[in-house]
Motif scaffolding. Sequence first.
Motif, short mmCIF file in Angstrom:
data_model
loop_
_atom_site.label_atom_id
_atom_site.label_comp_id
_atom_site.label_asym_id
_atom_site.label_seq_id
_atom_site.Cartn_x
_atom_site.Cartn_y
_atom_site.Cartn_z
N GLY A 83 39.33 39.31 53.46
CA GLY A 83 38.43 38.98 54.55
C GLY A 83 37.21 39.87 54.50
O GLY A 83 36.52 39.93 53.49
N ARG A 84 36.97 40.61 55.58
CA ARG A 84 35.82 41.50 55.64
C ARG A 84 36.19 42.95 55.35
O ARG A 84 35.34 43.84 55.46
CB ARG A 84 35.16 41.41 57.01
CG ARG A 84 34.54 40.04 57.30
CD ARG A 84 33.77 40.08 58.60
NE ARG A 84 33.08 38.81 58.86
CZ ARG A 84 32.30 38.59 59.91
NH1 ARG A 84 32.12 39.55 60.82
NH2 ARG A 84 31.72 37.41 60.08
N SER A 85 37.41 43.20 55.01
CA SER A 85 37.85 44.56 54.74
C SER A 85 38.22 44.75 53.27
O SER A 85 38.34 43.78 52.52
CB SER A 85 39.06 44.92 55.62
OG SER A 85 40.15 44.08 55.31
N VAL A 86 38.36 46.00 52.90
CA VAL A 86 38.71 46.37 51.53
C VAL A 86 39.92 47.28 51.58
O VAL A 86 40.02 48.16 52.44
CB VAL A 86 37.54 47.10 50.83
CG1 VAL A 86 37.95 47.58 49.45
CG2 VAL A 86 36.32 46.21 50.74
N ARG A 87 40.87 47.03 50.69
CA ARG A 87 42.00 47.95 50.60
C ARG A 87 42.14 48.42 49.16
O ARG A 87 41.67 47.77 48.22
CB ARG A 87 43.29 47.31 51.10
CG ARG A 87 43.75 46.09 50.34
CD ARG A 87 44.95 45.46 51.03
NE ARG A 87 45.43 44.27 50.34
CZ ARG A 87 46.37 44.29 49.40
NH1 ARG A 87 46.96 45.44 49.06
NH2 ARG A 87 46.76 43.16 48.82
N PHE A 88 42.78 49.57 49.02
CA PHE A 88 42.96 50.17 47.70
C PHE A 88 44.34 49.84 47.15
O PHE A 88 45.34 49.86 47.89
CB PHE A 88 42.80 51.69 47.77
CG PHE A 88 41.43 52.13 48.17
CD1 PHE A 88 40.30 51.58 47.58
CD2 PHE A 88 41.25 53.10 49.15
CE1 PHE A 88 39.03 51.99 47.94
CE2 PHE A 88 39.98 53.52 49.52
CZ PHE A 88 38.87 52.96 48.91
N VAL A 89 44.39 49.56 45.87
CA VAL A 89 45.66 49.31 45.19
C VAL A 89 45.64 50.05 43.86
O VAL A 89 44.58 50.34 43.30
CB VAL A 89 45.89 47.80 44.93
CG1 VAL A 89 46.03 47.05 46.23
CG2 VAL A 89 44.77 47.21 44.08
N SER A 90 46.81 50.37 43.36
CA SER A 90 46.93 51.02 42.06
C SER A 90 47.29 49.95 41.03
O SER A 90 48.42 49.46 41.00
CB SER A 90 48.01 52.11 42.09
OG SER A 90 48.13 52.72 40.83
N ARG A 91 46.33 49.58 40.21
CA ARG A 91 46.60 48.52 39.25
C ARG A 91 45.91 48.75 37.90
O ARG A 91 45.93 47.90 37.03
CB ARG A 91 46.18 47.17 39.81
CG ARG A 91 44.69 47.01 40.06
CD ARG A 91 44.38 45.61 40.55
NE ARG A 91 42.95 45.38 40.67
CZ ARG A 91 42.41 44.26 41.13
NH1 ARG A 91 43.20 43.27 41.54
NH2 ARG A 91 41.10 44.12 41.20
#
Length: 255
Positions: free
Chosen positions: A122-130
């Motif tokens: 959506g309008r947000s960003v999240r961090f992932v380990s990939r």
Amino acid sequence: MNIDESKSAIRTRFLPPKGYVWEREERGSFSEYLVSFPLYPPSFPIRDFQQVPIEKQSHHVAVLKIDVDHKDLQQCADAWIRLYSEYLWSQKRFGEIGFHFTSGQFLSWNDFRDGIRTIETGRSVRFVSRGSFDDSYANFRKYLRLVFQYAGTISLDKEGVPVKNNSDIKPGDFVIVPGSPGHCVIVVARVRNPAGKYLYLLAESFMPAQDIHILRNPTNSSISPWYELDVNSAETVTAKYIFRPTSIKRFYGIK
């Protein structure tokens, strides 16, 4: 105009106006890095991210010898982020490279190096380990592209500490108005007279993303390209932008 076109660095090409002299910046500092920065030959045009010369070529006096990359990302605040990040990289101070996004989230180079990436929801960003560990310069440039995408004048303004006295302004500081869009110019040099008064050179990128360039002074041809700066001034007029009010800041990590 106070320019020696035979020289190829900021400190040597730009001559101080009468009565002013260069000061010696602290060895190894960001200020020293900037005043020593290499320049393209005289009359080199400002190019956009597609390496096409921009339409107006009358507002600058020199172009910094650093690429723009191939995407429309390295604009005004991003130009400061690029220069400071390259400085820290050159000093091998990798753990100090990190910036907030406009959303308030923080991403360091070390996290990106270790495989942290972003996902938009959506309008947000999240961090992932990939991702996998990659400490190469090429991966560092990918990190910067990501920062440029999510950071800007709003986030850089929040990461800045106000410079309250004119005598404290130094290369590496920036004049900024946050917004979408706002604008930012970078102090890249200063000279001083015996009375303790300083003059400054200002550099910027713009929209679309383009070569970082040193600006003419449109209001005082007798000292151009040097500028007077006053932290208490209601406005600062530069070649392509008027800052209202005059807000001069220093990144919180720089002493």
